[in-house]
Design an enzyme around this catalytic site. Structure first.
Site, PDB file in Angstrom:
ATOM      1  N   SER A 175      25.387   9.628 -28.924  1.00  8.47           N
ATOM      2  CA  SER A 175      26.059   8.710 -27.941  1.00  8.47           C
ATOM      3  C   SER A 175      25.418   8.334 -26.863  1.00  8.47           C
ATOM      4  CB  SER A 175      27.398   9.145 -27.702  1.00  8.47           C
ATOM      5  OG  SER A 175      28.238   8.112 -27.334  1.00  8.47           O
ATOM      6  N   ASP A 431      31.295   3.971 -37.487  1.00  9.08           N
ATOM      7  CA  ASP A 431      31.533   4.117 -35.851  1.00  9.08           C
ATOM      8  C   ASP A 431      31.244   2.996 -35.251  1.00  9.08           C
ATOM      9  OD1 ASP A 431      31.003   5.012 -33.489  1.00  9.08           O
ATOM     10  OD2 ASP A 431      28.829   5.851 -33.746  1.00  9.08           O
ATOM     11  N   HIS A 456      30.937   8.630 -35.667  1.00  6.77           N
ATOM     12  CA  HIS A 456      29.902   9.061 -34.510  1.00  6.77           C
ATOM     13  C   HIS A 456      29.169  10.177 -34.417  1.00  6.77           C
ATOM     14  CE1 HIS A 456      29.352   7.590 -30.487  1.00  6.77           C
ATOM     15  NE2 HIS A 456      29.796   8.587 -29.864  1.00  6.77           N
TER      16      HIS A 456
END
Length: 494
Positions: A175, A431, A456
Protein backbone atom coordinates in the site's frame (compact mmCIF):
# COMPACT_ATOMS: atom_id res chain seq x y z
CA UNK A 1 -5.66 4.04 2.74
CA UNK A 2 -4.73 1.59 4.33
CA UNK A 3 -1.46 0.62 4.06
CA UNK A 4 -3.56 1.72 3.97
CA UNK A 5 -3.30 2.04 3.39
CA UNK A 6 -4.51 2.38 4.24
CA UNK A 7 -6.95 2.72 8.16
CA UNK A 8 -4.94 0.98 10.84
CA UNK A 9 -6.47 0.87 14.32
CA UNK A 10 -9.97 1.34 12.88
CA UNK A 11 -11.81 -0.33 15.70
CA UNK A 12 -9.22 -0.73 18.45
CA UNK A 13 -11.62 0.56 21.07
CA UNK A 14 -13.95 -2.35 20.49
CA UNK A 15 -12.09 -5.35 19.11
CA UNK A 16 -9.62 -7.64 20.79
CA UNK A 17 -6.30 -7.52 19.00
CA UNK A 18 -4.81 -10.82 17.91
CA UNK A 19 -1.65 -11.52 16.00
CA UNK A 20 -0.90 -13.93 13.21
CA UNK A 21 2.00 -16.33 13.35
CA UNK A 22 4.00 -17.80 10.51
CA UNK A 23 4.95 -21.25 9.22
CA UNK A 24 8.63 -21.05 8.41
CA UNK A 25 8.66 -23.72 5.70
CA UNK A 26 5.94 -23.99 3.09
CA UNK A 27 6.40 -27.77 2.83
CA UNK A 28 4.97 -28.07 6.35
CA UNK A 29 1.65 -26.89 4.97
CA UNK A 30 1.20 -29.44 2.20
CA UNK A 31 -0.89 -31.81 4.27
CA UNK A 32 -2.35 -29.21 6.63
CA UNK A 33 -5.72 -27.66 5.82
CA UNK A 34 -7.18 -25.57 8.61
CA UNK A 35 -10.00 -23.04 8.74
CA UNK A 36 -7.94 -21.00 11.20
CA UNK A 37 -4.38 -20.96 9.88
CA UNK A 38 -1.63 -19.68 12.17
CA UNK A 39 2.01 -19.01 11.36
CA UNK A 40 4.99 -19.25 13.67
CA UNK A 41 6.08 -15.74 14.63
CA UNK A 42 9.57 -14.86 13.41
CA UNK A 43 12.10 -14.10 16.13
CA UNK A 44 11.99 -10.32 15.76
CA UNK A 45 13.88 -8.15 18.22
CA UNK A 46 12.45 -4.69 18.84
CA UNK A 47 15.11 -1.98 18.76
CA UNK A 48 15.43 1.78 18.43
CA UNK A 49 17.62 3.80 16.10
CA UNK A 50 18.85 7.35 16.82
CA UNK A 51 17.40 9.14 13.84
CA UNK A 52 17.96 12.70 12.63
CA UNK A 53 14.89 14.92 13.13
CA UNK A 54 15.39 17.02 10.02
CA UNK A 55 17.62 15.66 7.25
CA UNK A 56 17.32 18.76 5.07
CA UNK A 57 17.79 21.74 7.38
CA UNK A 58 20.94 22.18 9.43
CA UNK A 59 19.66 25.21 11.34
CA UNK A 60 16.08 24.66 12.52
CA UNK A 61 16.70 21.54 14.63
CA UNK A 62 20.44 21.17 14.33
CA UNK A 63 21.38 17.52 14.55
CA UNK A 64 18.57 16.73 16.95
CA UNK A 65 17.42 13.10 17.02
CA UNK A 66 14.47 10.93 17.94
CA UNK A 67 14.10 7.22 18.64
CA UNK A 68 12.87 5.37 15.57
CA UNK A 69 11.63 1.86 16.22
CA UNK A 70 12.57 -1.08 14.05
CA UNK A 71 12.25 -4.86 14.21
CA UNK A 72 15.08 -7.15 13.14
CA UNK A 73 15.66 -10.87 12.81
CA UNK A 74 18.86 -12.59 11.73
CA UNK A 75 17.60 -16.12 12.34
CA UNK A 76 17.94 -16.99 8.64
CA UNK A 77 20.79 -14.67 7.70
CA UNK A 78 24.08 -15.86 6.29
CA UNK A 79 26.06 -13.20 8.09
CA UNK A 80 27.93 -10.75 5.90
CA UNK A 81 26.72 -12.43 2.69
CA UNK A 82 22.96 -12.89 2.59
CA UNK A 83 20.81 -10.01 1.31
CA UNK A 84 18.94 -7.55 3.51
CA UNK A 85 15.17 -7.50 3.20
CA UNK A 86 13.98 -4.11 4.42
CA UNK A 87 10.29 -3.29 4.90
CA UNK A 88 9.54 0.40 4.39
CA UNK A 89 7.03 0.94 7.18
CA UNK A 90 3.85 2.81 6.42
CA UNK A 91 0.91 4.35 8.25
CA UNK A 92 0.74 2.29 11.44
CA UNK A 93 2.41 0.30 14.19
CA UNK A 94 5.30 -1.65 12.67
CA UNK A 95 4.33 -4.84 14.48
CA UNK A 96 1.06 -4.93 12.53
CA UNK A 97 3.00 -5.07 9.27
CA UNK A 98 5.63 -7.51 10.49
CA UNK A 99 3.02 -9.97 11.70
CA UNK A 100 1.04 -9.75 8.46
CA UNK A 101 3.88 -9.93 5.92
CA UNK A 102 5.01 -13.51 6.36
CA UNK A 103 6.14 -13.89 2.75
CA UNK A 104 9.17 -11.71 3.52
CA UNK A 105 10.43 -13.97 6.28
CA UNK A 106 9.59 -17.10 4.28
CA UNK A 107 11.68 -15.72 1.45
CA UNK A 108 14.41 -14.76 3.91
CA UNK A 109 14.66 -18.39 5.00
CA UNK A 110 15.19 -19.49 1.41
CA UNK A 111 17.60 -16.71 0.45
CA UNK A 112 19.41 -16.53 3.81
CA UNK A 113 18.46 -12.89 4.34
CA UNK A 114 18.52 -10.45 7.23
CA UNK A 115 15.05 -8.97 7.77
CA UNK A 116 14.33 -5.45 9.04
CA UNK A 117 10.94 -3.78 9.48
CA UNK A 118 11.36 -0.04 10.03
CA UNK A 119 8.61 2.08 11.55
CA UNK A 120 7.60 5.26 9.73
CA UNK A 121 8.19 8.50 11.63
CA UNK A 122 5.06 9.80 13.44
CA UNK A 123 3.48 6.32 13.60
CA UNK A 124 3.40 3.67 16.29
CA UNK A 125 6.08 4.50 18.86
CA UNK A 126 8.27 6.52 16.50
CA UNK A 127 7.03 9.94 17.57
CA UNK A 128 9.74 12.58 17.01
CA UNK A 129 8.30 15.00 19.58
CA UNK A 130 6.46 12.59 21.84
CA UNK A 131 2.95 13.73 22.79
CA UNK A 132 3.61 17.05 21.05
CA UNK A 133 4.31 15.43 17.67
CA UNK A 134 0.97 16.47 16.19
CA UNK A 135 1.15 20.07 17.29
CA UNK A 136 1.92 22.81 14.80
CA UNK A 137 4.75 23.31 13.78
CA UNK A 138 6.20 20.01 15.07
CA UNK A 139 4.05 17.96 12.68
CA UNK A 140 5.81 19.72 9.79
CA UNK A 141 8.64 17.17 9.90
CA UNK A 142 6.20 14.52 8.65
CA UNK A 143 6.94 14.21 4.94
CA UNK A 144 7.62 11.43 2.47
CA UNK A 145 11.09 12.89 1.88
CA UNK A 146 12.01 12.75 5.57
CA UNK A 147 10.72 9.16 5.84
CA UNK A 148 12.79 8.02 2.88
CA UNK A 149 15.88 9.73 4.28
CA UNK A 150 15.22 7.96 7.60
CA UNK A 151 15.31 4.61 5.86
CA UNK A 152 18.39 5.47 3.81
CA UNK A 153 20.32 6.54 6.92
CA UNK A 154 19.14 3.53 8.91
CA UNK A 155 20.11 1.04 6.20
CA UNK A 156 23.53 2.60 5.72
CA UNK A 157 24.40 2.69 9.41
CA UNK A 158 23.02 -0.76 10.25
CA UNK A 159 24.98 -2.28 7.37
CA UNK A 160 28.14 -0.83 8.88
CA UNK A 161 27.32 -2.00 12.40
CA UNK A 162 26.43 -5.52 11.24
CA UNK A 163 29.34 -6.00 8.85
CA UNK A 164 26.93 -6.15 5.93
CA UNK A 165 28.40 -3.49 3.64
CA UNK A 166 28.45 -5.84 0.65
CA UNK A 167 24.96 -7.26 1.21
CA UNK A 168 22.40 -6.21 -1.44
CA UNK A 169 19.27 -4.51 -0.07
CA UNK A 170 15.79 -5.33 -1.35
CA UNK A 171 12.96 -3.13 -0.07
CA UNK A 172 9.41 -4.37 0.41
CA UNK A 173 6.21 -2.52 1.12
CA UNK A 174 2.44 -2.81 0.88
CA UNK A 175 0.00 0.00 0.00
CA UNK A 176 1.61 3.32 1.06
CA UNK A 177 4.58 1.23 2.17
CA UNK A 178 4.76 -0.09 -1.40
CA UNK A 179 4.81 3.49 -2.67
CA UNK A 180 7.74 4.17 -0.35
CA UNK A 181 9.57 1.12 -1.71
CA UNK A 182 9.19 2.47 -5.25
CA UNK A 183 10.42 5.88 -4.11
CA UNK A 184 13.39 4.34 -2.29
CA UNK A 185 14.56 2.61 -5.47
CA UNK A 186 14.09 5.84 -7.45
CA UNK A 187 15.63 8.19 -4.88
CA UNK A 188 18.38 5.96 -3.42
CA UNK A 189 19.42 3.44 -6.11
CA UNK A 190 22.91 3.54 -4.60
CA UNK A 191 21.50 1.96 -1.45
CA UNK A 192 18.59 -0.15 -2.73
CA UNK A 193 19.09 -2.92 -5.31
CA UNK A 194 15.41 -3.59 -5.99
CA UNK A 195 11.88 -3.10 -4.71
CA UNK A 196 8.73 -5.19 -4.34
CA UNK A 197 5.82 -2.74 -4.25
CA UNK A 198 2.61 -4.59 -3.40
CA UNK A 199 -0.71 -2.81 -3.98
CA UNK A 200 1.07 0.54 -4.34
CA UNK A 201 -1.30 3.19 -5.75
CA UNK A 202 1.49 5.45 -6.98
CA UNK A 203 -0.66 6.95 -9.73
CA UNK A 204 -3.96 7.73 -8.01
CA UNK A 205 -2.24 9.21 -4.94
CA UNK A 206 -0.26 11.51 -7.24
CA UNK A 207 -3.46 13.00 -8.64
CA UNK A 208 -3.48 10.83 -11.76
CA UNK A 209 -6.65 9.05 -12.84
CA UNK A 210 -10.39 9.44 -12.30
CA UNK A 211 -11.82 10.61 -8.98
CA UNK A 212 -14.69 8.11 -9.35
CA UNK A 213 -12.41 5.10 -9.93
CA UNK A 214 -11.87 3.97 -6.34
CA UNK A 215 -15.47 3.59 -5.20
CA UNK A 216 -16.41 2.23 -8.60
CA UNK A 217 -13.88 -0.53 -8.01
CA UNK A 218 -15.15 -1.17 -4.46
CA UNK A 219 -18.62 -1.59 -5.96
CA UNK A 220 -17.27 -3.96 -8.63
CA UNK A 221 -16.04 -6.38 -5.95
CA UNK A 222 -19.55 -6.77 -4.58
CA UNK A 223 -21.08 -6.83 -8.05
CA UNK A 224 -18.83 -9.77 -8.98
CA UNK A 225 -20.36 -11.77 -6.14
CA UNK A 226 -23.88 -10.79 -7.17
CA UNK A 227 -25.38 -7.88 -9.11
CA UNK A 228 -28.32 -8.19 -6.73
CA UNK A 229 -25.95 -7.42 -3.85
CA UNK A 230 -24.85 -4.19 -5.49
CA UNK A 231 -28.48 -3.24 -6.14
CA UNK A 232 -29.49 -3.99 -2.56
CA UNK A 233 -26.71 -1.82 -1.13
CA UNK A 234 -27.54 0.97 -3.55
CA UNK A 235 -31.23 0.71 -2.64
CA UNK A 236 -30.47 0.82 1.08
CA UNK A 237 -28.47 4.02 0.73
CA UNK A 238 -31.25 5.56 -1.35
CA UNK A 239 -33.78 4.66 1.33
CA UNK A 240 -31.53 6.21 3.97
CA UNK A 241 -31.32 9.36 1.87
CA UNK A 242 -35.11 9.54 1.63
CA UNK A 243 -35.48 9.27 5.41
CA UNK A 244 -32.80 11.92 5.89
CA UNK A 245 -34.63 14.31 3.54
CA UNK A 246 -37.78 13.71 5.56
CA UNK A 247 -35.74 14.31 8.75
CA UNK A 248 -37.06 11.04 10.14
CA UNK A 249 -34.04 10.82 12.42
CA UNK A 250 -35.58 8.52 15.02
CA UNK A 251 -36.30 5.91 12.39
CA UNK A 252 -32.73 6.18 11.14
CA UNK A 253 -31.42 5.71 14.68
CA UNK A 254 -33.61 2.66 15.17
CA UNK A 255 -32.78 1.11 11.80
CA UNK A 256 -29.02 1.40 12.30
CA UNK A 257 -28.90 0.87 16.08
CA UNK A 258 -27.15 4.20 16.62
CA UNK A 259 -26.17 5.21 20.14
CA UNK A 260 -27.54 8.70 19.62
CA UNK A 261 -30.30 10.06 17.41
CA UNK A 262 -28.83 12.00 14.48
CA UNK A 263 -30.14 15.54 14.27
CA UNK A 264 -28.24 17.34 11.52
CA UNK A 265 -27.06 16.91 7.94
CA UNK A 266 -23.57 16.60 9.41
CA UNK A 267 -24.65 13.52 11.35
CA UNK A 268 -26.12 11.97 8.20
CA UNK A 269 -22.93 12.65 6.28
CA UNK A 270 -20.97 11.01 9.09
CA UNK A 271 -23.30 8.00 8.96
CA UNK A 272 -22.86 7.69 5.21
CA UNK A 273 -19.10 7.86 5.63
CA UNK A 274 -19.12 5.19 8.31
CA UNK A 275 -21.26 2.86 6.19
CA UNK A 276 -19.23 3.40 3.02
CA UNK A 277 -15.99 2.83 4.92
CA UNK A 278 -17.13 -0.66 5.98
CA UNK A 279 -17.56 -1.75 2.37
CA UNK A 280 -14.19 -0.23 1.48
CA UNK A 281 -12.44 -2.21 4.20
CA UNK A 282 -14.15 -5.49 3.31
CA UNK A 283 -13.20 -5.05 -0.36
CA UNK A 284 -9.57 -4.30 0.51
CA UNK A 285 -9.29 -7.19 2.95
CA UNK A 286 -11.18 -9.79 0.92
CA UNK A 287 -8.79 -12.57 1.90
CA UNK A 288 -9.64 -16.29 1.52
CA UNK A 289 -9.25 -16.94 5.24
CA UNK A 290 -10.07 -15.23 8.53
CA UNK A 291 -7.72 -12.36 9.43
CA UNK A 292 -7.01 -9.91 12.23
CA UNK A 293 -5.25 -7.28 10.11
CA UNK A 294 -6.77 -3.81 10.64
CA UNK A 295 -9.94 -5.57 11.77
CA UNK A 296 -11.32 -8.99 12.62
CA UNK A 297 -12.88 -10.30 9.42
CA UNK A 298 -14.15 -13.69 8.22
CA UNK A 299 -12.85 -15.48 5.15
CA UNK A 300 -14.13 -13.86 1.95
CA UNK A 301 -15.79 -10.94 3.75
CA UNK A 302 -17.28 -9.56 0.50
CA UNK A 303 -19.16 -12.81 -0.05
CA UNK A 304 -20.30 -12.85 3.59
CA UNK A 305 -21.40 -9.23 3.26
CA UNK A 306 -23.48 -10.00 0.18
CA UNK A 307 -25.11 -12.99 1.85
CA UNK A 308 -25.97 -10.81 4.83
CA UNK A 309 -27.28 -8.03 2.60
CA UNK A 310 -29.49 -10.33 0.56
CA UNK A 311 -30.85 -12.33 3.49
CA UNK A 312 -32.03 -9.36 5.56
CA UNK A 313 -35.69 -8.77 6.38
CA UNK A 314 -35.46 -5.23 5.02
CA UNK A 315 -32.78 -3.13 3.31
CA UNK A 316 -32.01 -0.86 6.27
CA UNK A 317 -31.49 -3.59 8.85
CA UNK A 318 -29.59 -5.62 6.25
CA UNK A 319 -27.23 -2.69 5.69
CA UNK A 320 -26.74 -2.35 9.46
CA UNK A 321 -25.94 -6.05 9.86
CA UNK A 322 -23.60 -5.99 6.87
CA UNK A 323 -21.44 -3.17 8.20
CA UNK A 324 -21.54 -4.94 11.56
CA UNK A 325 -19.29 -7.60 10.01
CA UNK A 326 -16.55 -4.98 10.33
CA UNK A 327 -17.63 -2.80 13.24
CA UNK A 328 -19.20 -5.45 15.47
CA UNK A 329 -17.40 -8.69 14.70
CA UNK A 330 -17.54 -9.69 18.35
CA UNK A 331 -21.30 -9.08 18.53
CA UNK A 332 -20.78 -7.20 21.79
CA UNK A 333 -21.62 -3.68 20.64
CA UNK A 334 -25.07 -2.67 21.79
CA UNK A 335 -25.08 0.33 19.45
CA UNK A 336 -22.97 2.14 16.87
CA UNK A 337 -21.34 5.40 17.89
CA UNK A 338 -21.02 7.50 14.74
CA UNK A 339 -18.09 9.61 15.85
CA UNK A 340 -16.12 6.89 17.65
CA UNK A 341 -16.07 4.17 15.01
CA UNK A 342 -15.21 6.44 12.10
CA UNK A 343 -13.45 9.79 11.78
CA UNK A 344 -13.87 11.97 8.69
CA UNK A 345 -10.54 13.20 7.33
CA UNK A 346 -8.65 14.18 4.19
CA UNK A 347 -8.68 10.56 2.99
CA UNK A 348 -12.19 9.57 1.83
CA UNK A 349 -11.21 5.90 2.22
CA UNK A 350 -10.61 6.44 5.95
CA UNK A 351 -7.74 7.45 8.23
CA UNK A 352 -8.39 5.08 11.13
CA UNK A 353 -8.35 6.21 14.76
CA UNK A 354 -5.87 7.56 17.33
CA UNK A 355 -2.47 9.17 16.74
CA UNK A 356 -1.91 7.16 13.56
CA UNK A 357 -5.02 8.76 12.06
CA UNK A 358 -3.64 12.24 12.83
CA UNK A 359 -0.45 11.44 10.97
CA UNK A 360 -2.21 10.04 7.92
CA UNK A 361 -4.66 12.92 7.84
CA UNK A 362 -1.75 15.37 7.78
CA UNK A 363 -0.06 13.45 4.97
CA UNK A 364 -3.32 13.39 3.03
CA UNK A 365 -3.43 17.16 3.46
CA UNK A 366 0.07 17.73 2.16
CA UNK A 367 1.67 15.28 -0.28
CA UNK A 368 -0.73 12.35 -0.69
CA UNK A 369 -3.64 13.26 -3.00
CA UNK A 370 -6.87 11.33 -2.53
CA UNK A 371 -9.73 13.37 -3.95
CA UNK A 372 -11.93 10.31 -4.47
CA UNK A 373 -15.71 10.56 -4.57
CA UNK A 374 -18.81 8.38 -4.82
CA UNK A 375 -21.81 9.35 -6.94
CA UNK A 376 -24.47 6.59 -6.75
CA UNK A 377 -24.27 6.23 -10.55
CA UNK A 378 -20.99 4.45 -11.26
CA UNK A 379 -20.99 3.06 -7.72
CA UNK A 380 -23.49 1.89 -5.11
CA UNK A 381 -22.75 4.59 -2.54
CA UNK A 382 -24.43 7.92 -1.79
CA UNK A 383 -23.14 11.00 -3.64
CA UNK A 384 -20.21 12.25 -1.53
CA UNK A 385 -17.82 14.66 -3.19
CA UNK A 386 -14.29 15.46 -2.11
CA UNK A 387 -12.90 17.99 -4.54
CA UNK A 388 -9.52 19.69 -4.49
CA UNK A 389 -11.27 22.80 -3.19
CA UNK A 390 -12.93 20.85 -0.36
CA UNK A 391 -9.56 19.29 0.48
CA UNK A 392 -7.93 22.71 0.58
CA UNK A 393 -10.63 24.14 2.85
CA UNK A 394 -10.49 21.18 5.24
CA UNK A 395 -6.68 21.09 5.43
CA UNK A 396 -6.36 24.82 5.96
CA UNK A 397 -8.79 24.64 8.87
CA UNK A 398 -7.42 21.43 10.40
CA UNK A 399 -3.67 21.82 9.94
CA UNK A 400 -3.10 25.34 8.65
CA UNK A 401 -1.55 24.00 5.45
CA UNK A 402 -2.22 24.52 1.76
CA UNK A 403 -1.97 21.38 -0.34
CA UNK A 404 0.37 21.25 -3.34
CA UNK A 405 -1.34 19.23 -6.07
CA UNK A 406 1.11 17.48 -8.36
CA UNK A 407 4.04 17.41 -5.95
CA UNK A 408 4.30 13.61 -5.74
CA UNK A 409 4.19 13.39 -9.53
CA UNK A 410 7.00 15.95 -9.78
CA UNK A 411 9.12 14.48 -7.00
CA UNK A 412 8.66 10.76 -7.72
CA UNK A 413 8.00 10.67 -11.46
CA UNK A 414 4.28 9.80 -11.52
CA UNK A 415 3.62 7.66 -14.59
CA UNK A 416 6.93 8.52 -16.26
CA UNK A 417 8.97 5.67 -14.80
CA UNK A 418 10.71 4.42 -17.93
CA UNK A 419 14.22 5.23 -16.70
CA UNK A 420 13.74 3.41 -13.38
CA UNK A 421 14.68 -0.25 -12.90
CA UNK A 422 14.35 -3.28 -10.64
CA UNK A 423 10.81 -2.71 -9.35
CA UNK A 424 8.00 -5.26 -9.08
CA UNK A 425 4.49 -3.79 -9.04
CA UNK A 426 2.08 -6.44 -7.75
CA UNK A 427 -1.67 -5.86 -7.64
CA UNK A 428 -4.72 -8.01 -6.95
CA UNK A 429 -7.85 -7.75 -9.06
CA UNK A 430 -10.00 -7.78 -5.90
CA UNK A 431 -8.21 -4.74 -4.50
CA UNK A 432 -9.92 -1.36 -5.11
CA UNK A 433 -6.48 0.29 -4.95
CA UNK A 434 -5.14 -1.80 -7.85
CA UNK A 435 -6.18 0.48 -10.71
CA UNK A 436 -4.40 3.36 -9.00
CA UNK A 437 -1.12 1.55 -9.52
CA UNK A 438 0.97 0.06 -12.33
CA UNK A 439 -0.91 -2.78 -14.06
CA UNK A 440 1.33 -3.32 -17.11
CA UNK A 441 5.05 -4.01 -17.22
CA UNK A 442 7.00 -0.97 -18.38
CA UNK A 443 10.28 -2.74 -19.20
CA UNK A 444 12.12 -5.98 -18.53
CA UNK A 445 13.00 -4.72 -15.04
CA UNK A 446 9.80 -2.78 -14.26
CA UNK A 447 7.53 -5.75 -13.88
CA UNK A 448 3.79 -5.77 -13.23
CA UNK A 449 2.36 -8.90 -11.63
CA UNK A 450 -1.42 -9.08 -11.59
CA UNK A 451 -3.12 -11.49 -9.20
CA UNK A 452 -6.70 -12.29 -10.33
CA UNK A 453 -7.80 -13.60 -6.94
CA UNK A 454 -5.77 -11.20 -4.82
CA UNK A 455 -6.97 -8.56 -2.37
CA UNK A 456 -4.83 -5.79 -0.83
CA UNK A 457 -1.16 -6.97 -0.88
CA UNK A 458 -2.19 -10.60 -0.38
CA UNK A 459 1.15 -11.67 -1.84
CA UNK A 460 3.02 -10.18 1.14
CA UNK A 461 1.06 -12.30 3.59
CA UNK A 462 2.45 -15.63 4.77
CA UNK A 463 1.59 -18.82 2.92
CA UNK A 464 -1.79 -20.31 3.77
CA UNK A 465 -3.51 -23.53 2.64
CA UNK A 466 -6.41 -21.42 1.38
CA UNK A 467 -4.19 -19.33 -0.92
CA UNK A 468 -5.44 -19.21 -4.53
CA UNK A 469 -3.11 -20.51 -7.21
CA UNK A 470 -2.64 -17.01 -8.62
CA UNK A 471 -0.98 -15.69 -5.46
CA UNK A 472 1.19 -18.80 -5.13
CA UNK A 473 2.38 -18.23 -8.70
CA UNK A 474 2.94 -14.52 -8.01
CA UNK A 475 5.12 -15.23 -4.97
CA UNK A 476 7.14 -17.75 -6.96
CA UNK A 477 7.78 -15.18 -9.67
CA UNK A 478 8.67 -12.50 -7.13
CA UNK A 479 11.08 -14.87 -5.41
CA UNK A 480 12.85 -15.70 -8.67
CA UNK A 481 13.15 -12.07 -9.74
CA UNK A 482 14.52 -10.99 -6.37
CA UNK A 483 17.04 -13.84 -6.36
CA UNK A 484 18.26 -12.69 -9.78
CA UNK A 485 18.57 -9.07 -8.60
CA UNK A 486 20.69 -10.20 -5.65
CA UNK A 487 22.86 -12.40 -7.86
CA UNK A 488 23.44 -9.58 -10.35
CA UNK A 489 24.25 -7.09 -7.58
CA UNK A 490 26.90 -9.43 -6.19
CA UNK A 491 28.52 -9.80 -9.58
CA UNK A 492 28.58 -6.05 -10.12
CA UNK A 493 30.20 -5.41 -6.73
CA UNK A 494 32.87 -8.12 -7.04
Amino acid sequence: MAVKWFCLGLILLFLCRKTETRLSVREKQNNEVSSSHRDLTPEFKEKYFKQILDHFNFISLGNGTFDQRYLITDQYWKKGYGPIFFYTGNEGDIWDFALNSGFITELAEVQRALVIFAEHRYYGKSLPFGKDSFNIPQVGQLTVEQALADYAVMITQLKEELGAQSCPVIVFGGSYGGMLSVYMRIRYPNIVTGALAASAPILSTAGLGESKQFFQDVTADFEKVSPACRDAVKGAFQKLNTLAQQKDYRRIQSAFSLCKTPSTSKDIKQLNGLLRNAFTMMAMLDYPYRTQFMSSLPAYPVKVACETMLNGTDLMSALRDTVGILYNSTGKLACFDLYTLYVECADPTGCGLGFNSYAWDYQACTEIEMCYESNNVTDMFPPMTFTEQQREQYCSKRWGVVSRPGWLKTQYWGNDLSTASNIIFSNGDLDPWANGGIRKSLSSSLIAINIPEGAHHLDLRGSNPADPESVIAARKMESEIIAQWVKTARKQSS
